[in-house]
Design a protein around this motif. Structure first.
Motif, PDB file in Angstrom:
ATOM      1  N   VAL A  68      12.063  -2.517  10.771  1.00  0.00           N
ATOM      2  CA  VAL A  68      10.781  -2.255  10.291  1.00  0.00           C
ATOM      3  C   VAL A  68      11.064  -2.278   8.835  1.00  0.00           C
ATOM      4  CG1 VAL A  68       9.089  -0.558  10.074  1.00  0.00           C
ATOM      5  CG2 VAL A  68      10.237  -0.833  12.316  1.00  0.00           C
ATOM      6  N   ALA A 106      13.239  10.190   6.169  1.00  0.00           N
ATOM      7  CA  ALA A 106      11.794  10.103   6.769  1.00  0.00           C
ATOM      8  C   ALA A 106      11.456   8.478   6.833  1.00  0.00           C
ATOM      9  CB  ALA A 106      11.034  10.684   5.484  1.00  0.00           C
ATOM     10  N   ILE A 107      11.974   7.757   6.132  1.00  0.00           N
ATOM     11  CA  ILE A 107      11.640   6.293   6.360  1.00  0.00           C
ATOM     12  C   ILE A 107      12.312   5.880   7.708  1.00  0.00           C
ATOM     13  CG2 ILE A 107      11.846   4.129   5.546  1.00  0.00           C
ATOM     14  CD1 ILE A 107      11.815   4.860   2.689  1.00  0.00           C
ATOM     15  N   ASP A 152      10.289   7.204  10.773  1.00  0.00           N
ATOM     16  CA  ASP A 152       8.865   6.592  10.720  1.00  0.00           C
ATOM     17  C   ASP A 152       9.245   5.438  11.462  1.00  0.00           C
ATOM     18  OD1 ASP A 152       7.329   7.618   7.504  1.00  0.00           O
ATOM     19  OD2 ASP A 152       7.616   8.832   9.613  1.00  0.00           O
ATOM     20  N   MET A 192      11.740 -10.765   9.361  1.00  0.00           N
ATOM     21  CA  MET A 192      11.218  -9.629  10.284  1.00  0.00           C
ATOM     22  C   MET A 192      10.041 -10.071  11.375  1.00  0.00           C
ATOM     23  SD  MET A 192      11.224  -6.297   8.018  1.00  0.00           S
ATOM     24  CE  MET A 192       9.495  -5.824   8.889  1.00  0.00           C
ATOM     25  N   VAL A 235      10.537  -4.558   1.349  1.00  0.00           N
ATOM     26  CA  VAL A 235       9.366  -4.910   1.894  1.00  0.00           C
ATOM     27  C   VAL A 235       8.489  -3.612   1.345  1.00  0.00           C
ATOM     28  CG1 VAL A 235       9.977  -5.944   4.158  1.00  0.00           C
ATOM     29  CG2 VAL A 235       9.872  -3.241   4.061  1.00  0.00           C
ATOM     30  N   VAL A 292       8.792   0.188   2.025  1.00  0.00           N
ATOM     31  CA  VAL A 292       9.766   0.801   1.335  1.00  0.00           C
ATOM     32  C   VAL A 292       9.383   1.031  -0.254  1.00  0.00           C
ATOM     33  CG1 VAL A 292      12.256   0.622   0.584  1.00  0.00           C
ATOM     34  CG2 VAL A 292      11.469   0.187   2.969  1.00  0.00           C
ATOM     35  N   ARG A 306       7.800   4.069  -0.972  1.00  0.00           N
ATOM     36  CA  ARG A 306       8.529   5.158  -1.081  1.00  0.00           C
ATOM     37  C   ARG A 306       9.193   5.657  -2.365  1.00  0.00           C
ATOM     38  NH1 ARG A 306       8.317   8.139   4.146  1.00  0.00           N
ATOM     39  NH2 ARG A 306       7.746   6.364   5.650  1.00  0.00           N
TER      40      ARG A 306
END
Lengths: 180, 180, 180, 180, 180, 180
Positions: B67, B84-85, B88, C13, C72, C75, C78
């Motif tokens: 992901v 946290a990533i 998720d 992906m 990506v 990310v 974040r």
């Protein structure tokens, strides 16, 4: 770790270029993760499964191919004692201690060996579907034949009826979700 | 099973062509088999290791990359809450139940998490050596740095001294045998 | 020139094999040529565009990926200060002098930065269409989302209305011609 | 023409990535061209060789692999009647009429079958050398073993002594010229 | 954008597998970035260079290969009017307006065309070195020949002596830094 | 044997990735096997064909590409004396003795040269169909054009009417069987 580098013969024979063909290691990885997930569902539904043995079987079920390559069914059926070749291969890899596990896989009678065989077919089916979607039409026939085999296996096997029902539902979800 | 298709960024950044770059799945497979072998040696030397947990950790340790992709260290260090990533990502994959396992991996305190981290480094080192042998000289620096990290880990970790000694011997054998 | 060797994560992906995945360099080349063509059309329609700056931005817009890899969106969002990472990467590449250009790209306010962002999306859309045509169905969702973003951008941006109209017509021609 | 798509197992088992592994068709092509060249030299030195039969043997010597895949020696030795498998494969390919040619290849007694076997080994040796030069060190052992086999074959075979001498000189030239 | 998919013939003819061969687009990208960097150094040393024209030339210098493929020198020399073929190709691509740029490239008299030709050779040399490092020994001869051509170009060209000196220093730095 | 490594330009120009593009050697192999099969049918229908010459022509018909690369039609038509280039290439390969064969191929008047040209087109058509099935839609136009050329050739050529009829039936069978 040779199996990381050996492309599966069945795909190449059906038009998938070597540069795109799933390797034995990639396949074994998928089998192991599927076994982890399905084994987990069986357990939380109250059925006892030795996950450790299941994962070992899944990881090593094709390891002999490091030494003997990936042989298609039509040839395997012609070898009088295929297990002897696999045991020799394990010896060459210094992995004799796992030979007992292989016997189990061959007989397919324990719940764990059965589960790994289900996942072996499921993983192959999922990969075949990916290839069919990409236009490798020669793979379709194999996908159909693996699907039938899987259905037969999920109808009767060395597990209680409700356990099989749990598996059928889980497999169905995986196929429907189109998780590719 | 996306990780079967994601090439590891670290190799591509060091000159290995994508068509030859190890995927996340292939790497995880190697980590799992190494964990199986080293875990087996620890057990037969009398040290308790939960192989089932070890194999689960090994198989899933990079699954979040399906992901979030394969992020290099330099970037990971900049993310305030990387866990946290990953949580998720696990949720997106329908694999929340394994989030607890991931926390363990992060903390690295249990014997199993430690063993998986050792195998993660060992697998990366083995693959780096394969690439260096093929002439990808930019990989050499990474190989050296992973080797040093592995040596540090094998000197002190959450295992008894004799367990560490068993691991050091086993790792040494693997590296010497040139098993590639 | 590492970016010649880094396959774009987004494709891998979504099922595109690494051996077929567009690299960062190939993408940047396409962005630059599209910027050249669209910038030329704007100019010949009477709108002032600094082509030199546009081409520099296009060529370098992903160069930081040599150092940080291809991250990506999920990310990137974040990371508290993504620009800092990119500036550090530029420093490592000995390309600090271009950091100012990058700030422009981030803010997206100049006509040149806007044009490069349009071409970045257009190039990604064209490549996505190529992959969808080849049967990589998981790419479809991304193609749709990039198309919508492109349409929004072409509806309002830091250019006079008639300039946007020129761009819309040119983009439309490119997509219709099926130039793949 | 499946053999255009099947990578040779021996290379993959020794570290050559599938994307770089010689296919059965490419190998057969090289065998055929070498047979053409060596057969030509024999002829112009006054030795009778049926070039038509030689080329047919060369082109078809591995065609059964379309159906049975590329099986390594260690496994072939375990199959009681390998020729039966090949004949069945030829039947499946609609090429039964060539079964007689295959018998000849097996027995290896005619000058033509001998010449094709020499070229089969020579082609494999040339390809092995290419891989060794690229750093696939695991191929070295195979190269050495094929070289020894080739030398033995060129020392005594179903050809007059001077014919063998012509072949030895030609093979030597090819290996020295480094034609890769 | 066909050139993203055309592997350069020169590499394939010297043993580099197609899956690893640099494409025309990747090469043009590297030429453009080098032109950007070297053009920047010339400018900051006080020499006037039209960067916009330089980058256009760099990006489009091989675009005709979309239509005519990548032709080796030995053949190009045999074509009476190669420029006619390139102009026709540009027309087919709807890029006639750039034909004038191509004439400049052919004549090589302007500072910009000269700079692009230097970068074309430099990029090819850098890529050749990468291939030689990986064991593609047949590339060595080409690397040597391109190096000599580059040295000749950097000794005398349509730029003032100090400008050539700036270029020589910059090229030398790039080659020494081993930036690969 | 360079042709084992040269991807055919026509495929790459139409969107087939280099890693999947048929090489010159693979193509020549297919041409030779088809010539073997079709030549055999002609013979068993009572028509005299020199199979040895046919197979030599088939194997060597593109060997000059080792030296000059794979040149597309549009360029070949612009070269005043293409045969001279091919003869020079043959000389460089030490294969001058086959130059006479090449003249025959050019003139296309003998039954053998005609048969090889038919197979050259048939092999290209079969491969084009494989690519179209995989979603490389840009190949469709080429497939259509080759099909028309093949049909014209099979309508009238330097063979008796019934011989052409035998060929038409055989080609039709191959295309219908979908042997891919």
């Amino acid at each position: 770790m040779r199996v990381k580098n050996i492309a599966r013969t069945g795909w190449m024979m059906r038009g998938v270029p070597p540069s795109e063909s799933e390797t034995v290691a990639a396949h074994s990885y998928e089998v192991a993760v599927l076994a982890l997930v399905l084994g987990g569902k069986l357990r939380s539904s109250g059925f006892a499964v030795d996950i450790e043995k299941t994962l070992k079987l899944a990881l090593l079920h094709d390891i002999a191919e490091s030494v003997i390559g990936d042989i298609v069914k039509a040839v395997k059926e012609r070898i009088p004692n295929p297990r002897a070749i696999e045991v020799d291969a394990l010896r060459e890899l210094g992995m004799e201690e796992y030979a007992k596990l292989f016997e189990e896989l061959e007989l397919g009678s324990s719940a764990e060996a059965y589960l790994v065989e289900v996942c072996d077919n499921l993983a192959t089916l999922l990969q075949a579907i990916r290839y069919v979607n990409r236009g490798y039409t020669q793979v379709l026939e194999l996908a159909e034949s693996v699907r039938r085999r899987l259905e037969r296996m999920l109808t009767s096997g060395p597990l209680p009826g409700e356990a099989l029902a749990v598996l059928r539902r889980a497999v169905s979800d995986l196929l429907i979700s189109g998780e590719v």
